[in-house]
Design an enzyme around this catalytic site. Sequence first.
Site, PDB file in Angstrom:
ATOM      1  N   HIS A  57     -14.282  21.640  -8.382  1.00 46.35           N
ATOM      2  CA  HIS A  57     -15.346  20.997  -8.960  1.00 46.35           C
ATOM      3  C   HIS A  57     -15.128  20.149  -9.866  1.00 46.35           C
ATOM      4  CE1 HIS A  57     -17.980  23.658  -6.339  1.00 46.35           C
ATOM      5  NE2 HIS A  57     -17.089  24.684  -6.924  1.00 46.35           N
TER       6      HIS A  57
ATOM      7  N   SER B 253      -5.059  -5.451 -20.444  1.00 49.60           N
ATOM      8  CA  SER B 253      -6.261  -5.799 -20.258  1.00 49.60           C
ATOM      9  C   SER B 253      -6.316  -7.456 -21.042  1.00 49.60           C
ATOM     10  CB  SER B 253      -7.408  -4.930 -20.999  1.00 49.60           C
ATOM     11  OG  SER B 253      -8.409  -5.807 -21.391  1.00 49.60           O
TER      12      SER B 253
ATOM     13  N   LYS C 104      -5.229  -1.477 -24.239  1.00 48.42           N
ATOM     14  CA  LYS C 104      -5.244  -0.815 -22.814  1.00 48.42           C
ATOM     15  C   LYS C 104      -4.001  -1.109 -22.077  1.00 48.42           C
ATOM     16  CE  LYS C 104      -8.747  -0.604 -20.624  1.00 48.42           C
ATOM     17  NZ  LYS C 104      -9.947  -0.281 -19.766  1.00 48.42           N
TER      18      LYS C 104
ATOM     19  N   GLU D  72      -4.942   2.607  -8.426  1.00 51.87           N
ATOM     20  CA  GLU D  72      -6.596   2.073  -8.295  1.00 51.87           C
ATOM     21  C   GLU D  72      -6.355   1.115  -6.857  1.00 51.87           C
ATOM     22  OE1 GLU D  72      -8.927   1.479 -12.261  1.00 51.87           O
ATOM     23  OE2 GLU D  72      -7.023   0.191 -12.330  1.00 51.87           O
TER      24      GLU D  72
ATOM     25  N   GLN E 195      -8.209  -9.796  21.849  1.00 52.40           N
ATOM     26  CA  GLN E 195      -7.455 -10.529  20.816  1.00 52.40           C
ATOM     27  C   GLN E 195      -7.697 -10.144  19.541  1.00 52.40           C
ATOM     28  OE1 GLN E 195      -6.458 -14.876  21.809  1.00 52.40           O
ATOM     29  NE2 GLN E 195      -7.634 -15.369  20.019  1.00 52.40           N
TER      30      GLN E 195
HETATM   31  N1  ARG Z   1      -3.856 -14.129  22.875  1.00 53.25           N
HETATM   32  C1  ARG Z   1      -4.266 -13.193  23.876  1.00 53.25           C
HETATM   33  C2  ARG Z   1      -4.680 -11.885  23.303  1.00 53.25           C
HETATM   34  O1  ARG Z   1      -4.314 -11.559  22.156  1.00 53.25           O
HETATM   35  C3  ARG Z   1      -3.129 -13.011  24.699  1.00 53.25           C
HETATM   36  C4  ARG Z   1      -3.625 -12.551  26.102  1.00 53.25           C
HETATM   37  C5  ARG Z   1      -4.607 -13.710  26.788  1.00 53.25           C
HETATM   38  N2  ARG Z   1      -4.943 -13.417  28.061  1.00 53.25           N
HETATM   39  C6  ARG Z   1      -5.891 -14.295  28.527  1.00 53.25           C
HETATM   40  N3  ARG Z   1      -6.146 -13.980  29.888  1.00 53.25           N
HETATM   41  N4  ARG Z   1      -6.472 -15.209  27.965  1.00 53.25           N
HETATM   42  O2  ARG Z   1      -5.309 -11.064  23.725  1.00 53.25           O
END
Ligand code: ARG
Length: 460
Positions: free
Chosen positions: A157, A278, A284, A291, A323
Amino acid sequence: MAQKPWGGRFKKGTHKLVEKFTASIDFDKRLYKEDIEGSIAHVKMLGKQGIISKQESQKIVKALEGIRGEIEKGKFPFKEELEDIHLNIEKRLIDKIGDIGGKLHTARSRNDQIALDERLYLRREISEILSMIKELAEDLLNLGEKNIEVIMPAYTHLQRAQPLLLSHYLLAHFEMLKRDRERYVDCLKRVNIMPLGAGAVAGTSFPIDREYVAELLNFPQVSRNSVDSISDRDFVLEFISISAILAMHLSRLSEEFILWSSKEFDFIDLGDEFTTGSSIMPQKRNPDVPELIRGKTGRVYGNLMALLTIMKGLPLSYNRDLQEDKEPMFDTVDTVKSSLQVLSEMMKHIKFKPENMRKALSKGFATATDLADYLARKGMPFRQAHEVTGKVVRYAEGKGRELTQLSISELKIFSNLFEEDVFDHITLEGSISSKKSYGGTAKENVLRMIQECKREIAKW
Ligand code: ARG
């Protein structure tokens, strides 16, 4: 406008905004090494299987190696209109060696290609993270060994609780890192699976040899289901999850250093190299490094939430949403690695202040439990011993004295079981050396544990 590798069925070109919006090359160019490595293995397999001729295969391999050199020298013309790393490299290949370059993508899709790239990438990064964890764990052991005599207050605590060896405390953090390491080693098993050959979703009609590609790329296993191979991002999620736990551990350790370097605690000196000043208060020295490690933990948690959310409602199989997994993945790798690295370096500069740790124990009745244990060992039920000790503490507090400053006759007012030897048990050293239970803070335990951890870490 550049001719798109997939432009065949389109009458009109892509809108500029769409090009910008869908492109990932800015961040996925980081995968160039893996992309080329994967393509080389793929094209070697195509040659071996007679899907393309041996000469064509060799020519493509050579050109891909050349492209790698161009990227490494900063001479590669990355183009946003070519979307991603895969198409950028493929287009460059065709520019360099002509139509033969177009054979590279036989029996492959970007869907299985990106899954492969990410697995190759994470596999490499995880082994780097593992060696950084090892280094930090070594730092903890070294500090523990060097400071074996140092006694500090243990807190519960955030109130002073009981005397503890600093080394024992440091070993607690070793245990956390050991578990983190185990999690990465385990995660690696699921990362280390070769997805190429899944094609766009259904597999391929070409007579490919997936085992051979796996062998070339040093994967112990190939994925079993083409749909899962391209839809699965569990391995990235798992990587970010365990990184979130690691980051949390690093944050807790950092938090201690922040507290301990304050004037209120004054247990450590972080050193000039690891503090900053600081701009307004000249006196300081701020613990910005721990941090920021603490603060950056938030990014890793955020990355985990981002990817969980991206994945949540996705129908099988590949969707472009996937993606979006890359930036959280890259950011997690960068954050965890830089935190481990800087923390490990900082550990080498920390100076402990044993006198102040001891001073913190001189007030607050840290050995009251030892006094109660003493009575309990002499036959008094522990609940009663607790009660009696509470009264002794209240008495000492009233007199403005510590337990060791009471006389035996004063103690006898509270119980006849008190004898001269009680004072051996309520000193800091006495308290610590009595904690001989397995996992306790007695010096002999801690020394043994340091040796055990050293033997363990030698095998990491
Ligand atoms: N840049 C795409 C990704 O990161 C690669 C795969 C793309 N595939 C597609 N069918 N457009 O996922």
